[in-house]
Design an enzyme around this catalytic site. Structure first.
Site, PDB file in Angstrom:
ATOM      1  N   GLY A  64       0.806  -1.215   0.000  1.00 44.44           N
ATOM      2  CA  GLY A  64       0.000   0.000   0.000  1.00 44.44           C
ATOM      3  C   GLY A  64       0.839   1.266   0.000  1.00 44.44           C
TER       4      GLY A  64
ATOM      5  CG  LEU B  32      -0.952   1.428  -3.706  1.00 41.90           C
ATOM      6  CD1 LEU B  32      -2.182   0.948  -4.484  1.00 41.90           C
ATOM      7  CD2 LEU B  32       0.143   0.367  -3.746  1.00 41.90           C
TER       8      LEU B  32
ATOM      9  N   GLY C 103       5.441   4.289  -8.822  1.00 36.75           N
ATOM     10  CA  GLY C 103       6.231   3.061  -8.988  1.00 36.75           C
ATOM     11  C   GLY C 103       5.314   1.838  -9.012  1.00 36.75           C
ATOM     12  CG  HIS C 104       3.202   0.724  -5.491  1.00 37.25           C
ATOM     13  ND1 HIS C 104       3.316   1.795  -4.629  1.00 37.25           N
ATOM     14  CD2 HIS C 104       3.820  -0.310  -4.865  1.00 37.25           C
ATOM     15  CE1 HIS C 104       3.957   1.418  -3.533  1.00 37.25           C
ATOM     16  NE2 HIS C 104       4.288   0.156  -3.655  1.00 37.25           N
TER      17      HIS C 104
ATOM     18  N   GLY D 259       9.187  -4.755  -8.668  1.00 37.99           N
ATOM     19  CA  GLY D 259      10.017  -3.623  -9.083  1.00 37.99           C
ATOM     20  C   GLY D 259      11.498  -3.899  -8.860  1.00 37.99           C
TER      21      GLY D 259
ATOM     22  CE  LYS E  79      12.819   1.234  -3.291  1.00 35.32           C
ATOM     23  NZ  LYS E  79      11.753   1.065  -2.330  1.00 35.32           N
ATOM     24  CG  ASP E  80      11.967  -3.088  -3.062  1.00 35.37           C
ATOM     25  OD1 ASP E  80      12.390  -2.638  -2.000  1.00 35.37           O
ATOM     26  OD2 ASP E  80      11.032  -2.545  -3.703  1.00 35.37           O
TER      27      ASP E  80
ATOM     28  CB  SER F  20      10.486   4.696  -1.663  1.00 28.66           C
ATOM     29  OG  SER F  20      10.331   4.035  -0.411  1.00 28.66           O
ATOM     30  CB  SER F  21       5.618   3.558   0.744  1.00 32.85           C
ATOM     31  OG  SER F  21       5.106   2.844  -0.358  1.00 32.85           O
TER      32      SER F  21
END
Ligand code: AMP
Length: 284
Positions: free
Chosen positions: A31, A33, A36-37, A147, A149-150, A185-186
């Site tokens: 969540g 969001l 990126g999501h 993603g 990113k991770d 990023s969240s």
């Protein structure tokens, strides 16, 4: 868009879609969001007949001192973003639905989960692998979208899918960045304006690594040193790791050749940020 809150409803919906011969694309998230999501949802929309997004802040991937309680929860905005991306199902299970009383089975990926972020976050990737396995068992997707990113997470998930024979295609989508280069990023929501400026240094450091390699540098030690100077010189920033690793084994590489990953974890105040670049090193 349907919102489903129980594993039973979700499973039933997935089975009926499969019976119609349609494909399911699945985007697991925690969540809060952002775009990126959204990029993962778009990729799923293009690649599959139906798109499922899960929002679940998974307690087992947070350490006791980590930010589980303060992790941003923005369900109304999340729902709106999913609607805007033409998602078919938003799946929001409860903790007891995914971890029923007495739950004791875990998915442990071994050494892939203990290096890089796993070194400072013991149990994190076990939590990730376990919840993703549960979600796959419920959503039964054809493809799943993660993603870059991770980065370590993508390697872990590929391993889980291969080892547990899930038969799900793992699609890794490029990191989406803000105009200043910082990865969306969240956790960026935690950053004060000054910290936000410092956070931009992660992308600058990765760009510096790309530049050094393009200009012929092949020593991982030299690159780590240069990036250490760039990142370490920032007030309020503390480098957790600067690593140059093999893209599949995540083992450190010293002499650069072929495809490599430069991965960073940096604390900015109380916020831990990660970023990475996958670089194709040309042989001379
Ligand atoms: P999270 O909600 O942080 O667990 O992330 C859910 C999924 O979105 C993971 O596969 C992440 O890698 C992906 N994701 C998060 N931020 C980005 C980004 N900036 N670009 C691309 N994918 C992302």
């Amino acid at each position: 868009m349907l919102t489903l809150t129980t594993a039973a409803e979700m499973r039933q919906w997935a089975e009926s879609v499969r019976c119609e011969g349609r494909t399911i694309g699945f985007v697991p998230t925690m969540g809060a969001l952002h775009h990126g999501h959204a990029s993962l949802m778009r990729a799923a929309r293009v690649g599959c007949d139906r798109v499922v997004v899960s929002v679940f802040v998974n307690p087992t991937q947070f350490g006791p001192q980590e930010d589980f309680d303060r992790y941003p929860r923005t369900m109304d905005a999340d729902r709106a973003l999913c609607e805007g991306e033409h998602v078919d199902v938003l799946f929001t299970p409860t903790v007891t639905d995914l971890y029923p009383p007495g739950a004791s089975t875990v998915v442990d990926v071994g050494p892939l989960g203990t290096v890089l972020c796993g070194a400072s976050r013991p149990g994190h990737f076990r939590g990730v692998a376990t919840v993703v396995a549960k979600l796959f068992a419920i959503v039964h997707p054809h493809r799943t979208y993660f993603g870059q990113k991770d980065y370590q997470q993508t390697v872990v998930i590929r391993r889980v899918v291969e080892d547990l024979r899930f038969g799900v295609e793992v699609v890794v989508c490029p990191t989406v960045r803000e105009p200043d280069g910082i990865a969306a990023s969240s956790r960026n929501a935690y950053l004060a304006p000054e910290e936000r400026k410092t956070a931009g240094k992660l992308f600058q450091a990765l760009s510096e690594a790309v530049r050094l390699i393009a200009s012929g540098e092949r020593s991982a030690g030299k690159i780590r040193e240069a990036l250490g100077v760039l990142l370490g010189g920032q007030t309020g920033a503390r480098v957790e790791y600067i690593a140059l690793v093999h893209p599949e084994t995540l083992e450190p590489v010293e002499q650069l050749t072929g495809r490599i990953v430069v991965a960073l974890a940096v604390w900015i105040g109380r916020t831990r940020l990660i970023d990475n670049a996958v670089i194709e090193v040309e042989n001379e």
